[in-house]
Enzyme design. Structure first.
Site, PDB file in Angstrom:
ATOM      1  N   THR B  35       0.847  -1.174   0.000  1.00 52.62           N
ATOM      2  CA  THR B  35       0.000   0.000   0.000  1.00 52.62           C
ATOM      3  C   THR B  35       0.887   1.229   0.000  1.00 52.62           C
ATOM      4  O   THR B  35       1.874   1.234   0.745  1.00 52.62           O
ATOM      5  CB  THR B  35      -0.879  -0.001   1.271  1.00 52.62           C
ATOM      6  N   GLU B  68      10.051  -6.900  -2.131  1.00 56.68           N
ATOM      7  CA  GLU B  68      10.505  -5.802  -2.987  1.00 56.68           C
ATOM      8  C   GLU B  68      11.979  -5.958  -3.318  1.00 56.68           C
ATOM      9  O   GLU B  68      12.427  -5.549  -4.395  1.00 56.68           O
ATOM     10  CB  GLU B  68      10.263  -4.457  -2.306  1.00 56.68           C
ATOM     11  N   ARG B 118       5.217   7.002   0.486  1.00 52.85           N
ATOM     12  CA  ARG B 118       4.550   6.682   1.758  1.00 52.85           C
ATOM     13  C   ARG B 118       5.549   6.737   2.899  1.00 52.85           C
ATOM     14  O   ARG B 118       6.728   6.410   2.731  1.00 52.85           O
ATOM     15  CB  ARG B 118       3.944   5.282   1.650  1.00 52.85           C
ATOM     16  N   ASN B1014      -4.381  -8.489   3.551  1.00 54.36           N
ATOM     17  CA  ASN B1014      -4.494  -7.094   3.960  1.00 54.36           C
ATOM     18  C   ASN B1014      -4.438  -6.128   2.790  1.00 54.36           C
ATOM     19  O   ASN B1014      -5.105  -5.098   2.790  1.00 54.36           O
ATOM     20  CB  ASN B1014      -3.387  -6.754   4.960  1.00 54.36           C
TER      21      ASN B1014
END
Lengths: 337, 1206
Positions: B35, B68, B118, B1014
Site C-alpha cells: 500500500t 521488494e 509513503r 491485507n
C-alpha cells in the site's frame, strides 16, 4: 442393412429415427453428442438453460466482486475484475454452435425461465446460435398459496405465446403431469403456439439426510415402470392435439420405445438408460426396434405411430377408468393358475 | 503551437494514471504488493492477463516476487539483459530495493520505478503519504522526478521513461501516496502516438546493444580495489549532469504534443515576489491556490514547485526565483532527525548560498518547515501560515505545519478563517464500506467527467476497521481543473447513507449554510425530525439547510440489491445537486450501470436499473421546524469512567478529533496501553446471537469460533448470580471438574458484528424445529437493551479458577478469559479465533511478535487494540517490527528473555542464603510444566519480590536491586511469532527458516489465508493451484508451497497443520503441544478469508470441506527421542470427497471456471493430482520412524551451528 424406414416427423423436422436423446449430462458436451449421433439418435436435446441458475451466477459474481470492495483503505477489492465472465449462457450458446457444426441430426435447445423477459431474451439467443428447435421446460413448483391453478396455467400459456411470437423456431413444451384437466391444458398450450408436447418432466425431488437433518436434493434415474404415465396420456392426446408428441421417462429398452410409438408418440426420448449404460445403448434399442418392426412386418415407423392410441385402440376406454377394472379382474385367474 | 489533439478525457486515480503509461513502455514488470502502490501492479497484471500490449506490440511479462528486494533484483537482471523494465512500490518496499538501486544506477541502466510515496515506519507504521521513503534513495544515483497531481502522474510517468532511456540514468518517478495515488481526477489521456513521440528509438537501440549476451560477452559488476573504484565512480558524472537538460527536452516534446508545459521547477505568483514558498509533490495544489488568492489581494508572493529533485536543478531553480526574492520558506514532507534542515531545504539553501557566494551578495533568508507527515492534511491555510511566518522579524526555523506542537513549539498557527472558495460544487458522502458509497461516488465522478465539460475530483477516506468501516467520499466538480489537494471541510451537499452516524459523529456540521443534506432513513418525511439527535437538529435550523430523506434500504431490498444502496443514493444526489439536468443525469447513470455491470450479467444490470427507476419516487423533502426539539444528543465516544489515557487520547481519536491532539498528548516512543477495544462500542450488527438456554449442551464452540470475542462463556458458583438483572440467563454447567457451577453464554451486543459464525457451528438443535439452535441470530433492535444490561452484569462475574479445569477441551479452553477481544477484523474472520484461543491459553505470559498484515492492522491500528489484560493486569505484550523480519524480531525477544531469565537465576542463586529458606531452591528447581506449576512459581516469585523489598543487611544491595527488576522473568514466558502467509511463505521466508533452524524455543503461528489478505488478495506462495488472485488473474499455475514439510525436514521442529473449523480439538492440542515443545514450533492455521469468496457466516464449518477433500490435511509432527518414534501424526481421515467438489464452493476457484473454463478444468485436474500425491506422501510419513537429530548444535535447546561467511 434393414429396409425398414425409421424416419419420422417431429416438430416439423424430419428425423432419421424416432429415438431422441433427451436433456442429460450426456448432451452437455460435444463428445457425448457425437457418441449419441453415432449410436443412431434421431435428434438430441441439450441440457436446460436455467434462467434461475444464470441469475444466481450473475448475482454470485457480483457478490464476489463487491464483498469487501471499497471497504478498507488498503484493499479496493479482493478479486481481479476480469474482462468477461461466462455466467452460463455464453458456454451454452457455444455448445449449440459447436454441436451444429459437429452433428448432422437436429439439435434441440432447452430453456427454463423464471421471468417473462428472460424466456424471450434467452429464446432469441438460442435461435441466433443456430438451434433447430426449442424445448420450453415448464419446470416449476406451484407452492404459492396465492396462485390458483387457472393463474398458473394462464401464466404458462402467456409464456408460450410470448416465446412463439419472439422466435420462428419449432417449439415444444415439456410438461409435468400435475394438471387436473390435462387434455384441456395441452390443447390450450398448443393453441398458444406449442408445436409439440414432451411428456413428462421429472422433478428433482428433495430428500432428507437423517444425520444432518438437512434437505438434500437428489436425482433418481427413471425406472421402466414409470413409462406407463406418459404412455396413457400420449395415447389419449394422439389425434386430439395438433402437435407432435414426445414420450420421455421410463424408456429403457426397445419394447418401451415401441409402446410409446404405438400409443402415438412421434419420438421416444431417452436419458436414464443412456446414463446407466452409455450412449451406445441407444444403438441396441434402435436395432431392437428394427427387429420388432421386421418381425411384425411393418414397413415404417410412421405406420406404427399412434396405431394403439386411444382413438385407434380396440378398447378406447382401456386408457381411462376401465384399465383399473380389468387389472382387478385379471387377478383371480392368475391366482388359480 | 504543437500537435494538441482532442485528447481523450478520463476520471482516474494517480496509480492508474502512472500504470497506463508504465505498462505500455515496459517489457518486464516485477511487482510486489504494498500500500498504496499495489493498484499499479494489479492493473498491470490484469492488463497483461487480458492480452493488452505495450507500444511495441508485446504483452509485458508481469512477475510477482517474494519481496521488494526480489523485485529490484529481477528488475536489475531484466535491464542488464536489455529489456525495458519497471516496478511499483512505496515505503519499506522502496527501502528494500535500495541496495539494487545503487547497482542499477551505478551501471547506468535505464529503467523506471513508480513510487506512491509513503511514510517509512518509525514509532508506528503508517500507510499514508510523505516523502520519507523517497528521500532515503537520494544518494543512490537514481533521478528523482516528482508529480504533484493525477495529470502529472500520467505525464511525468512518460517523461521518466523517455528521459531515462535518453540519459541512461534510471528514474524514480514519485507522487504522494493516497493524496495523488488514490485521488480521482479528470485528466487528458496520452495516446500511443504521444508515447511514441517521446521515446527515442535510437536510445532504445543503444540500450539493447549494451545488453549482456554471450554473442558479445562483457563483464559487468566487477569487484574493484582502492586503485580505481573512486575514479570509476566519477566517470559517470557526465551522464548525471545531462539529466536536467534531457528532462527539459522531454518536457518540451510533451508540451508540443499535448499543450501541457512543465518545467524542472515551475514558478507561479507575482513577478516581483519578496516571499517565496518552495514545495514538491501534491502540496503544490494547495499552495498554488493560496498564493493565487493572496497575490490577487496584493501580496508579493510566489511559489516554486520542484519537479526534478535529483539531480538537483540548481540553475533552473535560481533562474526561476524572482530576483526580488528576500525570504524563502521551503516545505519538506519528511523528517530527518538531527539534521540542520530537511533535504529539500538543505538543497535550496545550498543553491542560493552558492550563488550569493559567487556574486558576493547577501542570500535570501531561507527557512524550512515540515508538513504532511504520515498523510497529515495540508491546506491553503497552512501554506499561508508558512508565508506569514516569513514576515516575522526572525522567521522561524525549523517549523511545523498542521499540528499543535506544545512541546518543541515549532508549529505555526494557521489563520482559521482563511479558505480558498471552490468554484463549483462540493459534496460529501458518509457511508459504510459495505453499502457501496465509495463505488457510487467514483461512478459519479466518472459520469460528470465523461458526460459533461466539467472537471471532477473524488477522494476517499476510510476508518481503520475491516468490518463496519466508515467511509467519507469527497467529490468536487467545476468548470476549471480541480487543484484542491485537501479534503472538503464544508460541502454544498452532504449525504449520510447510514442514519446511525448522526449519533456518532458530526455530519450535518459538514454542510455549509444553505446547503443540502440527504439522509437515508427508514422514516416518513414527517417522522424523520424526531429521529435526529439534538446537534443535528440545531445545525439544520441554524444553517437553514435543506433536508431530504430517502428510504434507500427499502428500495434496494425491493429490487433485490441487499445492503448495496449505492444506486438508490446516486440518482438522489444528481437530482438534488443539479449538476446535470435530471433526465440527462438519469440517462448517464443508467449508461454507467450498463458499462460497469455488463460483465456481471443482465440480472445485476436490471436490478441496478430498477433501483435507479424507483429512487426518485422515494425521495422526499423534509420541512424543518423553527427550533430543535430533541433531548437526545450524540453519544459519548467512551464511558466517563474509562482510564485516563482512554478519555484523554483514545476518545478524541474515536470522535474523529485526532488532528486536534497536541504533541504533548502523544506517547514519545509509540507505546500505548492495551485493552482499549472494549471502550469502542461500535454497535454495527443488525442481528446478534441470542442464547436458547434449554437447548445448550455446554460445548463452548460458539465462544471458540467467535472472531470478535463477542460471544463469551463464563462458569461460576450460583451465588455469583446475586444481583443479576431480571431474566439473566444461566444453566447448570455439566462438568466433573466444576460441579455445582452455572454457565452463561453472553453476547456483547455492541461488539458483535453479526457475522453468524457462532450459530453456524452450534451443534445443538431443537427437537421440534431443527432450524432453532441453542444460539440463533435475532434482530438487534429487539434485544439490544436487554442484552446490554445482561452483558454489564456478566462482566462483573468473577472468572472461574482456571486451575480447576484443564484447557485441553474446547469447553475447558473457553472458560478461560480471552485477552484478545472485539477486534475490527472482517465479520467472520478466520484468523482472529486462533489468536483469541492463544490468548486464552497463554495470554497472561505471552509476548507477541506480529508481522505486518491483517493481524497487525486489526491488532495494532489506532485508535484501539483488541489485545487486552486480565484483572491482575497481565496480558499479551505485543509489537510489530516489519513485514519481512517477524521471525528474527521474535527470536530477538526470546534471546533477550533468556538472558534476563539467566541473569535472574544467577542473582537468585547468589542471594539464596539471604532469602526465605528453600525459596530460591524451589524457584530454581521448578520445571513450570502445566498451569498449576506456573501459578505456583508465580506465587513463589511474589514472595521473592516481597522478600527483596526488605532485604537482610548482609545482602548485596546491587544484586537485590537487579533481581527485583528481573524477578518476574523467573515465571515462564512464551514467545509467539505471528503472521500471515505473505510473511511466512514469501517475504519472511528466509528469516523464518533461519529461526526454525536455530533450535530455539520460539512458537510460530502462521495465519494462512493463502493470499495477501491485507492488501486485497494478491497471490502468495501459499496460494493453491487454480485459485484466482490478484497477480494471478489467470489462476495460479503452480501448487502451494508445503511449508510444514520444509520445516519438519529439520527433524527437531514441532510442526502442525490445523483448521479450527474442521477439528477444534486438534487445533487445541497442536497449540498446547507447540507451546510445550522446548524447541522451535510452527503451527500453520488454515484461516478462511473474504478473499476466498465464501459465505463468511460459514467461515468455520466451511473448513470441514477443505479437510474432507484432502485440500488441507491435518497433521502434527511431534519430534521425539525414542528410536522407534513415529513423529508424524496424520490427524485427518483419508479424503472422502473429490477436490473439485470443494473447489466449486469457493469463488476464488469458481471464478476461473467462469472466465476460462478450459484452464480451470486443467488446473483442477492438476490440483486433484497435487492433493492425491500429498496424501500418499503424508500416509507414508505417518509410517516412518525418526528421532531428533543429535548433537549439541541441533537439539531443541542447542544453539545454531556457527555459520561461515560464504
Amino acid at each position: 442393412m434393414s429396409s425398414t424406414d425409421l424416419a419420422i416427423d417431429y416438430l416439423g423436422l424430419s428425423l432419421r429415427c424416432p429415438l431422441v436423446a433427451s436433456s442429460s449430462p450426456l448432451t452437455g458436451n460435444l463428445d457425448g453428442l457425437r457418441r449419441l449421433e453415432d449410436a443412431g439418435a434421431g435428434a438430441v436435446v441439450l441440457p436446460s438453460l436455467f434462467e434461475e441458475q444464470l441469475e444466481a451466477e450473475s448475482l454470485a459474481v457480483h457478490r464476489w466482486l463487491e464483498t469487501g470492495a471499497e471497504s478498507h483503505v488498503e484493499a479496493a477489492g479482493y478479486f481481479p475484475e476480469l474482462d468477461d465472465y461466462d455466467l452460463g449462457s455464453d458456454s451454452y450458446l457455444e455448445l449449440i454452435r459447436r454441436a451444429k457444426q459437429a452433428l448432422e441430426v437436429p439439435v434441440i435447445a432447452s430453456l427454463n425461465g423464471t421471468t417473462p423477459g428472460g424466456w424471450v431474451r434467452h429464446a432469441k439467443s438460442l435461435e441466433q446460435a443456430g438451434a433447430d428447435a426449442l424445448e420450453l421446460n415448464l419446470y416449476g413448483v406451484a407452492a404459492d398459496p396465492a396462485l390458483d391453478s387457472e393463474a398458473v396455467e394462464a401464466r404458462d400459456r402467456a409464456l408460450v405465446r410470448s416465446v412463439r411470437e419472439a422466435v420462428s423456431l419449432p417449439l415444444a413444451v415439456k410438461l409435468s403431469p400435475f394438471f387436473t384437466a390435462f387434455v384441456h391444458t395441452a390443447r390450450e398450450l398448443v393453441a398458444s403456439g406449442a408445436g409439440g408436447l414432451v411428456l413428462f418432466n421429472r422433478f428433482y425431488q428433495p430428500d432428507l439426510d437423517l444425520e444432518s437433518l438437512a434437505v438434500t436434493p437428489r436425482l433418481v434415474l427413471s425406472a421402466r415402470d414409470e413409462l406407463r404415465l406418459p404412455l396413457r396420456w400420449i395415447a389419449i392426446l394422439h389425434g386430439r392435439v395438433k402437435a407432435s408428441l414426445a414420450a420421455t421417462t421410463g424408456i429403457h429398452e426397445a419394447e418401451d420405445a415401441l409402446k410409446v410409438l404405438l400409443a402415438g408418440a412421434n419420438v421416444a426420448m431417452m436419458a436414464s438408460a443412456l446414463l446407466q449404460n452409455g450412449p451406445e445403448h441407444l444403438a441396441l434399442v434402435r436395432s431392437g426396434i428394427v427387429g420388432w418392426l421386421e418381425a411384425h412386418e411393418y414397413e415404417s415407423v410412421r405406420q406404427l405411430c399412434g396405431s394403439v392410441s386411444q382413438g385407434a385402440a380396440e378398447d378406447p376406454n382401456a386408457f381411462e377408468r376401465a384399465n383399473y377394472l380389468q387389472t382387478l379382474q385379471s387377478w383371480p385367474g392368475d391366482y388359480h393358475r | 503551437m504543437g500537435i494538441v489533439n482532442d485528447q481523450e478525457r478520463a476520471c482516474i486515480d494517480g496509480n492508474e494514471a502512472a500504470a497506463r503509461v508504465a505498462h505500455r513502455l515496459s517489457e518486464v514488470v516485477a511487482i510486489y504488493p504494498i500500500t498504496p502502490a499495489s493498484p499499479m501492479g494489479e492493473l498491470a497484471d490484469t492488463w497483461s492477463a487480458l492480452g493488452r500490449t505495450n507500444l511495441w506490440g508485446r504483452v509485458p511479462e508481469i512477475v510477482e516476487m517474494q519481496s521488494e528486494g526480489g523485485a529490484a533484483g529481477a528488475l536489475h537482471g531484466a535491464v542488464q539483459r536489455g529489456a525495458l523494465a519497471t516496478t511499483f512500490t512505496a515505503s519499506q518496499g522502496l527501502l528494500l530495493m535500495i541496495p539494487n538501486l545503487y547497482k542499477i544506477a551505478g551501471e547506468l541502466s535505464p529503467c523506471v520505478l513508480h513510487v506512491a510515496a509513503r511514510t517509512v515506519a518509525t514509532h508506528a507504521l503508517s500507510i499514508f503519504g510523505d516523502h520519507s521513503d523517497v528521500m532515503a534513495t537520494r544518494q543512490t544515483g537514481f533521478a528523482l522526478l516528482a508529480s504533484s497531481s493525477v495529470q502529472e502522474a500520467h505525464d511525468l510517468a512518460l517523461v521518466a521513461h523517455a528521459a531515462s532511456l535518453r540519459a541512461r540514468v534510471p528514474f524514480l518517478h514519485f507522487f504522494d501516496g493516497f493524496r495523488t495515488s488514490h485521488e480521482m481526477n479528470t485528466i487528458a489521456l496520452l495516446g500511443d502516438e504521444d508515447l511514441r513521440a517521446l521515446i527515442d528509438e535510437e536510445a532504445l537501440a543503444a540500450h539493447r546493444a549494451r545488453r549482456l549476451t554471450p554473442d558479445a560477452p562483457v563483464l559487468r559488476g566487477s569487484a574493484q580495489n582502492p586503485d580505481v573504484f573512486f575514479q570509476a565512480r566519477e566517470a559517470a558524472n557526465p551522464f548525471h549532469a545531462r539529466v536536467p537538460e534531457l528532462v527539459a527536452g522531454c518536457f518540451d516534446a510533451l508540451a508540443h504534443r499535448t499543450g501541457r508545459r512543465y518545467g524542472l521547477v515551475d514558478y507561479v505568483g507575482s513577478p516581483d515576489a519578496e516571499d517565496v514558498l518552495v514545495v514538491m509533490g501534491s502540496a503544490a495544489g494547495a499552495c498554488s491556490e493560496a498564493v493565487e488568492v493572496l497575490v490577487d489581494r496584493g501580496s508579493k508572493l510566489g511559489l516554486l514547485v520542484v519537479r526534478l529533485f535529483r539531480p538537483f536543478p540548481t540553475d533552473a531553480l535560481l533562474a526561476a526565483l524572482p530576483a526580488t526574492t528576500r525570504r524563502i520558506a521551503v516545505l519538506d514532507r519528511t523528517k530527518e532527525p538531527g539534521a540542520p534542515g530537511e533535504p529539500l531545504y538543505q538543497d535550496v539553501v545550498t543553491a542560493v548560498a552558492t550563488r550569493a557566494m559567487a556574486h558576493g551578495e547577501a542570500p535570501p533568508w531561507v527557512t524550512g518547515g515540515r508538513y504532511g507527515l504520515g498523510g497529515k492534511e495540508f491546506t491553503p491555510a497552512l501554506a499561508k501560515a508558512a508565508l506569514d511566518g516569513l514576515r516575522a522579524p526572525t522567521p522561524p526555523h525549523p517549523f511545523t505545519l498542521g499540528i499543535v506542537d506544545d512541546v518543541g513549539h515549532t508549529s505555526l498557527r494557521p489563520d482559521p478563517g482563511f479558505r480558498v472558495p471552490h468554484e463549483g460544487v462540493s459534496a460529501l458522502f458518509f457511508g459504510l464500506g459495505s453499502d457501496g458509497t465509495v463505488g457510487a461516488t467514483k461512478a459519479s465522478a466518472r459520469i460528470i467527467a465523461e458526460h459533461t465539460d466539467l472537471h471532477a475530483q473524488g477522494y476517499f477516506v476510510y476508518d481503520s476497521k475491516k468490518s463496519g468501516a466508515v467511509t467519507v467520499s469527497h467529490l468536487r466538480f467545476g468548470a476549471a481543473p480541480i487543484r484542491a489537494t485537501y479534503q472538503i471541510d464544508e460541502a454544498d451537499f452532504v449525504a449520510c447513507h447510514q442514519l446511525g452516524f448522526l449519533d456518532r459523529m458530526p455530519v450535518a456540521e459538514r454542510c455549509r449554510a444553505g446547503g443540502t443534506l440527504l439522509l437515508n432513513a427508514p422514516h416518513a418525511p414527517d417522522a424523520l425530525w424526531d429521529a435526529l439527535p439534538r446537534e443535528t437538529q440545531e445545525t439544520l435550523v441554524e444553517r437553514r439547510i435543506e433536508l431530504h430523506v430517502v428510504d434507500a434500504e427499502r428500495v434496494a431490498r425491493e429490487v433485490g440489491m441487499g445492503p448495496r444502496i449505492n444506486t438508490v443514493m446516486q440518482p438522489c444526489f444528481f437530482a438534488l445537486s443539479g449538476v446535470l439536468p435530471r433526465e440527462e443525469a438519469l440517462a448517464a447513470i443508467r449508461d454507467e450501470i450498463r458499462r460497469a455491470y455488463r460483465r456481471r450479467g443482465p440480472t445485476v444490470v436490471e436490478r441496478n436499473l430498477a433501483a435507479v427507476d424507483r429512487a426518485l419516487a422515494a425521495l422526499h423533502a423534509v420541512k424543518i421546524p423553527a427550533a430543535a426539539s430533541a433531548r437526545r444528543g450524540r453519544r459519548k465516544p467512551v464511558p466517563d469512567d474509562a482510564p485516563d489515557f482512554v478519555v484523554r487520547v483514545t476518545a478524541r481519536l474515536l470522535a474523529g478529533e485526532g488532528d486536534l491532539l497536541p504533541v504533548s498528548a502523544m506517547p514519545v516512543d509509540g507505546t500505548f496501553p492495551t485493552g482499549t477495544a472494549r471502550f469502542e462500542k461500535r454497535a454495527i450488527a443488525h442481528e446478534i446471537p441470542i442464547w436458547e438456554t434449554p437447548l445448550c449442551i455446554d460445548c463452548g464452540k460458539c465462544a471458540l469460533v467467535c472472531p470478535h470475542a463477542a460471544i463469551l462463556m463464563k462458569v461460576f458458583p450460583e451465588d455469583a448470580l446475586a444481583g443479576a438483572p431480571e431474566g439473566f440467563l444461566s444453566k447448570p454447567f455439566r462438568s466433573r471438574e466444576l460441579p455445582d457451577h452455572h454457565l452463561t453464554i453472553q453476547v456483547a451486543p455492541d461488539d458483535c458484528t453479526g457475522c453468524g459464525v457462532c450459530v453456524d457451528v452450534c451443534p445443538a438443535r431443537s427437537k421440534e424445529e431443527v432450524r432453532t439452535k441453542a444460539i440463533n441470530m435475532r434482530p438487534v433492535a429487539e434485544h439490544r437493551e436487554r442484552e446490554r444490561e445482561r452483558f454489564d452484569f456478566f462482566l462483573g462475574i468473577p472468572e472461574a479458577d482456571r486451575l480447576r479445569i484443564e484447557p485441553d477441551t474446547v469447553k475447558g479452553a473457553q472458560v478461560r478469559e480471552p485477552l484478545f477481544e472485539f477486534s475490527g477484523a472482517c465479520a467472520g474472520c478466520g484468523e482472529t479465533p486462533y489468536l483469541k484461543l492463544l490468548s486464552q491459553l497463554f495470554g497472561d505470559r505471552m509476548v507477541v511478535a506480529n508481522a505486518t498484515g491483517c493481524s497487525s492492522i486489526f491488532g495494532g491500528n489506532l485508535p484501539t487494540t483488541p489485545w487486552s489484560t486480565n484483572a491482575a493486569g497481565r496480558g499479551p505484550a505485543w509489537s510489530n517490527s516489519l513485514f519481512e523480519d517477524d521471525a528474527e524480531f521474535g527470536l530477538g525477544m526470546l534471546l533477550a528473555q533468556e538472558q534476563l531469565e539467566g541473569e535472574a537465576r544467577a542473582l537468585l542463586e547468589k542471594l539464596s542464603p539471604c532469602l526465605e529458606p528453600g525459596l530460591a531452591e524451589a524457584i530454581l528447581a521448578s520445571d513450570q510444566e502445566g498451569e498449576a506449576e506456573i501459578a505456583a512459581q508465580r506465587a513463589r516469585v511474589e514472595r521473592l519480590k516481597h522478600g527483596l523489598a526488605t532485604p537482610p543487611h548482609d545482602a548485596d544491595p546491587a544484586a537485590v536491586r537487579r533481581l527485583a527488576q528481573l524477578a518476574d522473568e523467573l515465571v515462564r514466558k512464551s514467545v509467539w511469532i505471528v503472521g500471515g502467509d505473505g510473511w511466512a511463505y514469501d517475504i519472511g521466508s528466509g528469516g523464518l527458516d533461519h529461526v526454525l533452524a536455530s533450535g530455539r524455543n520460539v512458537n510460530v503461528l502462521v495465519l494462512d489465508t493463502q493470499v495477501y489478505s491485507n492488501t486485497g488478495g494478491q497471490a502468495s506462495k501459499a496460494t493453491p493451484r487454480g485459485a484466482v488472485a490478484k497477480f494471478a488473474s489467470g489462476g495460479k499455475s503452480m501448487p502451494r508451497k508445503d511449508l510444514g514439510m520444509i520445516a519438519s525436514a529439520y527433524g527437531n521442529v514441532y510442526v502442525a497443520q490445523v483448521a479450527m473449523g474442521a477439528d477444534d480439538r486438534q487445533t487445541l492440542n497442536a497449540l498446547l503441544e507447540a507451546e510445550a515443545w522446548p524447541g522451535p514450533s510452527l503451527v500453520i492455521a488454515y484461516s478462511t478469508c473474504i478473499a476466498h469468496g465464501i459465505d463468511m457466516a460459514r467461515s468455520m464449518s466451511h473448513q470441514k470441506g477443505a479437510v474432507q477433500s484432502g485440500f488441507w490435511p491435518l497433521y502434527r509432527f511431534h519430534p521425539g527421542t525414542d528410536p522407534h518414534e513415529h513423529p508424524f501424526h496424520l490427524d485427518s481421515r483419508r479424503p472422502t470427497r473429490p477436490l473439485s467438489e470443494f473447489l466449486r464452493t469457493e469463488a476464488r476457484f469458481a471464478m476461473l471456471a467462469r472466465s476460462d473454463p478450459e484452464r480451470a478444468r486443467e488446473l483442477a485436474t492438476l490440483a486433484q493430482a497435487d492433493a492425491d500425491e500429498r496424501w500418499r506422501f503424508y500416509e507414508q510419513l505417518a509410517g516412518i520412524e525418526r528421532t531428533i537429530p543429535q548433537g549439541e548444535d541441533a537439539g531443541p535447546d542447542g544453539s545454531a551451528p556457527e555459520g561461515e561467511d560464504a
